[in-house]
Write a protein that holds these residues in place. Sequence first.
Motif, PDB file in Angstrom:
ATOM      1  N   ARG A   1      37.305  -6.473  38.290  1.00 53.76           N
ATOM      2  CA  ARG A   1      36.674  -7.225  39.165  1.00 53.76           C
ATOM      3  C   ARG A   1      35.361  -7.805  38.789  1.00 53.76           C
ATOM      4  O   ARG A   1      34.885  -8.768  38.849  1.00 53.76           O
ATOM      5  CB  ARG A   1      36.631  -6.538  40.634  1.00 53.76           C
TER       6      ARG A   1
ATOM      7  N   SER B   1      33.858 -11.452  37.741  1.00 53.13           N
ATOM      8  CA  SER B   1      32.910 -11.813  39.039  1.00 53.13           C
ATOM      9  C   SER B   1      31.505 -12.076  38.527  1.00 53.13           C
ATOM     10  O   SER B   1      30.839 -13.118  38.871  1.00 53.13           O
ATOM     11  CB  SER B   1      32.768 -10.958  40.285  1.00 53.13           C
TER      12      SER B   1
ATOM     13  N   THR C   1      43.837  -7.924  41.150  1.00 54.32           N
ATOM     14  CA  THR C   1      42.781  -8.861  41.446  1.00 54.32           C
ATOM     15  C   THR C   1      43.471 -10.221  40.618  1.00 54.32           C
ATOM     16  O   THR C   1      44.042 -10.538  39.603  1.00 54.32           O
ATOM     17  CB  THR C   1      41.492  -8.641  40.261  1.00 54.32           C
TER      18      THR C   1
ATOM     19  N   TYR D   1      43.029  -1.684  42.302  1.00 50.24           N
ATOM     20  CA  TYR D   1      42.663  -3.113  42.439  1.00 50.24           C
ATOM     21  C   TYR D   1      43.564  -3.870  41.681  1.00 50.24           C
ATOM     22  O   TYR D   1      44.037  -3.880  40.538  1.00 50.24           O
ATOM     23  CB  TYR D   1      41.457  -3.380  41.732  1.00 50.24           C
TER      24      TYR D   1
ATOM     25  N   SER E   1      41.614 -10.296  46.439  1.00 51.47           N
ATOM     26  CA  SER E   1      41.429  -8.892  45.827  1.00 51.47           C
ATOM     27  C   SER E   1      42.305  -7.905  46.568  1.00 51.47           C
ATOM     28  O   SER E   1      42.242  -8.011  47.993  1.00 51.47           O
ATOM     29  CB  SER E   1      40.174  -8.109  45.878  1.00 51.47           C
TER      30      SER E   1
ATOM     31  N   ARG F   1      32.222 -12.178  46.474  1.00 52.48           N
ATOM     32  CA  ARG F   1      33.286 -10.742  46.040  1.00 52.48           C
ATOM     33  C   ARG F   1      32.476  -9.791  45.958  1.00 52.48           C
ATOM     34  O   ARG F   1      33.098  -8.223  46.279  1.00 52.48           O
ATOM     35  CB  ARG F   1      33.660 -11.237  44.401  1.00 52.48           C
TER      36      ARG F   1
END
Lengths: 247, 468
Positions: free
Chosen positions: B226, B230, B272, B270, A211, A165
């Motif tokens: 994100r 992550s 996600t 975004y 995404s 990612r």
Amino acid sequence: MTTRTEFLSRIRTEVGKTPGLFSARTAPRPSDPRAVSETIKRELAERWPQALERFQLEFERVAGVFHRAASIAVVPQVVAGIARENEVRRLVAWDAPELGADLLDALTARGLEPFAMPPGDLADATERAELRRRVADAELGLTGVDLAIAETGTLVLRSGAGRPRSTSLLPACHIAVFDRTALIETLGQAGVFLELWNRGELEGRIGAVTSFITGPSRTADIELTLTRGVHGPKEVHAIFVDQVIRG
Amino acid sequence: MSETDLSVPFRRRAGSALGDKHLQEALTIATTKFIGLRRDAFDEFPEGERLRDLAREIKEATLQHLDRYVEQLIDSVERLGGHVHYATTPEEARRVVLDIAARTGARMAVKSKSMASEEIHLNEALEAAGVIPIETDLGEYIIQLAHERPSHIIAPAIHKTKGQVADLFAKELKRQVAADPEELTRIARVELRQKFLEADLGITGANFAVADTGTVVLVTNEGNGRMVTSLPRVHVAIMGVEKVVPSMTDLMVFLQILAKSATGQKLSVYTTLVRGPRRPGELEGPDEFHLVLLDNGRIRQIAGPLREALYCLRCGACLNVCPVYRQIGGHAYGYTYPGPIGILLTAMLEGPGSVKDLAHASSLCGACVDACPVRIDIPKMLVELRREIDEARIAPWTERLAYGLMEKVLASPTLYRWSKPLARLLQRPFARDGRIRSVPLAFTEWTRTRDLPALAPQTFHERWPTLK
């Protein structure tokens, strides 16, 4: 603590008390998402130039930078151009099979310092931390694209082995490479692919995150002044490759 | 504007917001801009109206079988190796998160914007437990530094000027910065990037959760969603149970109208889609994924008078068009959720007694229904709430007395006939040029901001025999 049984039974009781406000149904789903997705791709095999035109228009509207390359072999030249303009050299890239080609030597030859992501997980936390430092330190992130949605100028990227990612997230400049096989027209069509990816045999093979990326990171939280690159990339480049990459 | 003090009555909170010249200006600029952006987005999108109807129908259909969809979501998340927790109350939700933090030895938590975590006052609890919570949405970060609460669902710091933000950064981050949004954003990027890389715990809300696949969906523009999902080794998502949608196909219907309603974007930068912890072969992503399902008053409204408020997507469109919100801003409402929908959500979470004043902070003009992507009939529920508040005798006695008398008089021809000469007699000292501008005693408050038309010398009812 509330248990699953208690929680669900409370919901069930309340649901049972009322017929609802009006008769309603959920959205009709494709019964065979694979067949529908193949039909979409087949139709796009003819219509892709219009879809690409729309993609470019929308992508540029959200401040994306669009490039076109005749073949994957030309991509390092485009990437080097972007690097030169930003006066940067450190690049992290998806693993070659995920990107569709091994571009490291060509990038090095053009003065960049490229580094490819490993094809899978690493042995331990120390190695992972080391790699994260490298990604956080990189100025350019080079990835592939699973879908490019024309209607919104959106790039869809699935995470997975060899395609972490952070490549599209931590570097200040994200460069995505795609060809016409990734092009679709609408968000509705993207829904068919999401139905497909999240079930059956594909489910186990893909990573945990999908995404949707529509332009560079932005905020308007201070006096509604639009500012780019608050957390994610400040620049997003899409390189369209005319000759199908895996052809 | 400092932290809202609920011991100050709503009337005074609203009054001080009205007197705040800077706030007035900021609100006008922000809401006007959002209204224009939203309108342009839908003008360009002819399918929008049909999709709004469809989205509304999906919300209703989901509620009709919510038990089934929630169960499916739980099964999907667990199948992916995630853990699901159940919280009836805010205390319980906080306890769940604190337990996870303690068990995993977390010292710092990075958060992407989550109204659900605001609703349960998670930050205070984390701090008390020795875990440093860091808000990473720029607006939320600013108000966290300032020890305030969000004033708008999607633009939490619209009440602050760039000068105020620069002063705040100078004081809290010990660095001199120009009062320039670009420069301030750059500082925040550097400051927060470090936190993302250091934090053990990532906390998010969920804009949606897809039952069929166990996917938690986060919509952000900055990319913090994100980062948070992550980089830390543990991810906790907190969501109200009503956020579940059946399938990916349903999700796409909502995504097509959510950003257009909120900011006028075709899609936020975004979106996600997160499915559980990282998968075998994946380098990144959390080792642990936790989903906290929050009730906090929602479940009893499935069959309650506020059912339709459970459709809400938290886009903020109704705030921007509301003539009351546009004047007083978010803080004056005093609770987590401001604006017209906020009144209903506050009543849902805190009970109708908490909105005895707020329920009247609406002109019932219906602009909110027109702006709402899922056409929630907010005025209808506000009227219903007012009735409930009246029946439960929560409303002030003067109000109850006035409406009680009016009900009796209007329902009886005899009383109505006799009331007219009496009213003319009573209004004589106060009526000027056909208006009543102020009434003494307990009713002063009512006429402070309103004029009443005086009763005419002859009513239509009295003139009718001569007109016939």
